[in-house]
Design an enzyme around this catalytic site. Structure first.
Site, mmCIF file in Angstrom:
data_model
loop_
_atom_site.group_PDB
_atom_site.id
_atom_site.type_symbol
_atom_site.label_atom_id
_atom_site.label_comp_id
_atom_site.label_asym_id
_atom_site.label_seq_id
_atom_site.Cartn_x
_atom_site.Cartn_y
_atom_site.Cartn_z
ATOM 1 N N LYS A 17 0.870 -1.186 0.000
ATOM 2 C CA LYS A 17 0.000 0.000 0.000
ATOM 3 C C LYS A 17 0.902 1.230 0.000
ATOM 4 O O LYS A 17 1.418 1.631 1.031
ATOM 5 C CB LYS A 17 -0.890 -0.024 1.249
ATOM 6 N N GLU A 57 9.541 1.122 11.094
ATOM 7 C CA GLU A 57 10.642 2.096 11.008
ATOM 8 C C GLU A 57 9.969 3.457 11.025
ATOM 9 O O GLU A 57 9.307 3.838 10.061
ATOM 10 C CB GLU A 57 11.446 1.846 9.733
ATOM 11 N N CYS A 112 14.238 10.294 7.436
ATOM 12 C CA CYS A 112 14.035 9.930 8.844
ATOM 13 C C CYS A 112 15.358 9.847 9.599
ATOM 14 O O CYS A 112 15.386 10.009 10.808
ATOM 15 C CB CYS A 112 13.275 8.623 8.936
ATOM 16 N N GLU A 150 10.011 15.941 14.873
ATOM 17 C CA GLU A 150 10.643 15.739 13.572
ATOM 18 C C GLU A 150 10.141 16.829 12.616
ATOM 19 O O GLU A 150 8.942 17.034 12.480
ATOM 20 C CB GLU A 150 10.253 14.352 13.059
HETATM 21 P P1 ADP Z 1 2.681 11.224 6.723
HETATM 22 O O1 ADP Z 1 1.949 11.692 7.937
HETATM 23 O O2 ADP Z 1 3.968 11.900 6.578
HETATM 24 O O3 ADP Z 1 1.873 11.216 5.457
HETATM 25 P P2 ADP Z 1 2.224 8.547 7.518
HETATM 26 O O4 ADP Z 1 3.085 7.836 8.468
HETATM 27 O O5 ADP Z 1 0.882 8.975 8.005
HETATM 28 O O6 ADP Z 1 3.078 9.737 6.971
HETATM 29 O O7 ADP Z 1 1.991 7.697 6.199
HETATM 30 C C1 ADP Z 1 2.780 6.645 5.798
HETATM 31 C C2 ADP Z 1 1.889 5.581 5.209
HETATM 32 O O8 ADP Z 1 0.959 5.160 6.192
HETATM 33 C C3 ADP Z 1 1.063 6.006 4.006
HETATM 34 O O9 ADP Z 1 1.073 4.940 3.067
HETATM 35 C C4 ADP Z 1 -0.319 6.194 4.591
HETATM 36 O O10 ADP Z 1 -1.348 5.978 3.649
HETATM 37 C C5 ADP Z 1 -0.358 5.105 5.630
HETATM 38 N N1 ADP Z 1 -1.324 5.307 6.719
HETATM 39 C C6 ADP Z 1 -1.798 6.473 7.219
HETATM 40 N N2 ADP Z 1 -2.635 6.252 8.253
HETATM 41 C C7 ADP Z 1 -2.699 4.903 8.419
HETATM 42 C C8 ADP Z 1 -3.352 4.040 9.346
HETATM 43 N N3 ADP Z 1 -4.144 4.509 10.320
HETATM 44 N N4 ADP Z 1 -3.143 2.710 9.232
HETATM 45 C C9 ADP Z 1 -2.326 2.208 8.284
HETATM 46 N N5 ADP Z 1 -1.684 2.976 7.388
HETATM 47 C C10 ADP Z 1 -1.857 4.309 7.448
#
Ligand code: ADP
Length: 494
Positions: A189, A265, A299, A398
């Site tokens: 995903k 990570e 990161c 961060e």
């Molecule tokens: P950012 O906040 O910088 O966009 P995230 O850590 O939220 O970074 O996003 C990293 C990945 O996690 C993306 O692929 C996003 O779609 C996915 N993501 C966001 N929220 C969720 C969630 N609650 N459960 C699983 N995956 C998620």
């Protein structure tokens, strides 16, 4: 760094996702826009997959794991990964242009995001082929008489891989290829801002490799719920994730009811301790460069510079001139080494944190805003904040921008205490003339990795990961491969 000679220009990627061997749009036909961050223009669309699409992908991966030979046929996996390596290599320039289009990464620094991960596919194929999946631990005494014990290393099952947008192609590969080589099936995903680095991977698998239907799936979506559905699905055995600590916590919680294995990570706020015998003219220009090359969207970036009070002004001056002379702008121009932030939202977050630093007493030495000569594109000036309070928000959160904070310290113990004053524990850096002393300081940093005098800890052959709230488990190295396997101990007659 690699300088690339190719035809540059925005390029839209594959719109379709890959589910059960078929490249497909979501059934409603819904799409979402992908914005090129250097021009703020729509570069094209990606299909907007749903929770239902995710459910079909998980079902396909489950069936491929349970009913095909994939998990048992290491030679076939080796063959498929070599095909994948060659196919990525053929598509290299296309993948590069898509990466720059989605992320705004400068073309000059794409080597670590394109060539390196392509090489890593071959690395994992070879590592997985040579791996000893059956280990005889000898004969063990038991109350019922001696028993021979063997450990059989087996794939975990269906692995859900959730990736972020900062280094999308690299992380799509890093999270999925060792999992596949180890015999798992995978649902990837990709992040909303970088769907094409994922969908192109799916297209290449479908069109240019023998990887069977269901073994590798990509579900593209603009909704966080779709990643959340993957991390909660009871048919998924493991989640591998790179992203924010907040999302990592949500993934851990979602996996708890089925006690899902998680490899996380997460965020970092790494410190760079510059000891008083360091060569500042070598350490600090490099520190400034690391802060800027990915627009700070890394990161492992050592974003907190800790300078000895005795050399504080000298150090701040070197950092200032390095950041003021850093070449940034259009990512398609090979002369630039820093592009824009990936989105308007990310840039607002960066500018907000810079503002919070100034409000809490930090001194703005250079940068701090939007460059006047780059009114279009989500550019941020390389920024240096000095006199930063280690407890302030800008020293604790961060930033993910081209920003360094500088804090003075008095003794080595002081510096270590400031470095460890963080919920994160991903990386760290030490610079110093006496390498033994620098090493002693490195061993006291509560992080998963440390670089001394610019000698990088990071690479495919060495384990990488975080302590504290920076994550669980390790990528890379043999440890990184073993994360995708479970050892089954079998007791048997001598
Ligand atoms: P950012 O906040 O910088 O966009 P995230 O850590 O939220 O970074 O996003 C990293 C990945 O996690 C993306 O692929 C996003 O779609 C996915 N993501 C966001 N929220 C969720 C969630 N609650 N459960 C699983 N995956 C998620």
């Amino acid at each position: 760094m690699t300088t690339v000679e190719t035809e540059f220009g925005v390029l839209a990627g594959e719109q379709r996702m890959l589910i059960d061997g078929e490249l497909q749009h979501t059934s409603s036909g819904a799409t979402f826009d992908v914005i090129h961050p250097a021009s703020e223009q729509v570069a094209g669309q990606a299909t907007d997959g749903t929770v239902e699409d995710m459910s079909r992908a998980v079902a396909a991966a489950r069936r491929a794991f349970d009913e095909s030979d994939w998990s048992r046929d290491v030679d076939f996996r080796y063959h498929c990964l070599h095909q994948l390596h060659d196919a990525f290599d053929r598509n290299k320039e296309r993948l590069r242009r898509i990466l720059i289009t989605e992320v705004g990464c400068p073309v000059t620094v794409t080597g670590s995001q394109i060539e390196s991960p392509i090489d890593e596919v071959r690395h994992w194929a070879e590592h997985g082929k040579a791996f000893e999946y059956l280990v005889d631990t000898g004969v063990h005494p038991t109350q019922m008489g001696p028993a021979r014990r063997k450990i059989h290393y087996e794939p975990i099952g269906v692995v859900g891989a959730i990736t972020p947008w900062n280094v999308p192609f690299y992380l799509n590969v890093a999270e999925t290829v060792p999992a596949l080589m180890a015999g798992n099936t995978v649902v990837l995903k990709p992040a909303q801002l970088t769907p094409w680095s994922g969908s192109e991977y799916g297209r290449i698998v479908a069109e240019e490799t023998d990887i069977p239907a269901g073994v590798f799936n990509v579900v593209v979506s603009n909704a966080n719920e779709v990643g959340a559905a993957l991390s909660a699905d009871p048919r998924v055995d493991m989640i591998t994730f790179t992203g924010s600590t907040a999302t990592g916590r949500a993934i851990l919680a979602a996996g708890a009811p089925t006690v899902k294995k998680t490899l996380l990570e997460l965020g970092g706020k790494s410190a760079h301790i510059v000891l008083d015998d360091a060569d500042l003219n070598s350490a600090l220009p490099m520190a400034a460069m690391m802060a800027c090359v990915m627009s700070g969207q890394s990161c492992i970036l050592p974003s907190r510079i800790l300078l000895p009070r005795s050399r504080y002004d000298e150090g701040v001056e070197i950092l200032k001139s390095s950041m003021e002379n850093f070449p940034y702008g259009d990512p398609w121009d090979p002369g630039n080494m820093q592009g824009p932030q990936i989105s308007d939202g990310q840039r607002k977050k960066v500018l907000g944190l810079i503002r919070s630093g100034i409000d809490s007493g930090a001194r703005l030495v250079t940068g701090g805003g939007i460059p006047e000569h780059l009114p279009t594109g989500y550019y941020t000036q390389p920024t240096l904040l000095a006199d930063v309070d280690p407890d302030s928000q800008v020293a604790q959160e961060e930033i993910f921008g081209p920003v360094l904070t500088v804090t003075p310290y008095d003794t080595d113990d002081d510096a270590i205490a400031i470095a460890n004053n963080s919920i994160y524990g991903l990386s760290g850096e030490v610079s110093g003339g006496d390498v033994d002393r620098a090493f002693a300081v490195a061993t006291r940093m509560r992080t998963g990795n440390v670089t001394i005098n610019g000698k990088s800890h990071f690479g495919i052959t060495s384990p990488f990961g975080g302590t504290k709230q920076s994550g669980l488990g390790r990528r890379n190295g043999d440890e990184g491969y073993r994360e995708y396997l479970e050892g089954k101990t079998i007791g048997m007659p001598e």
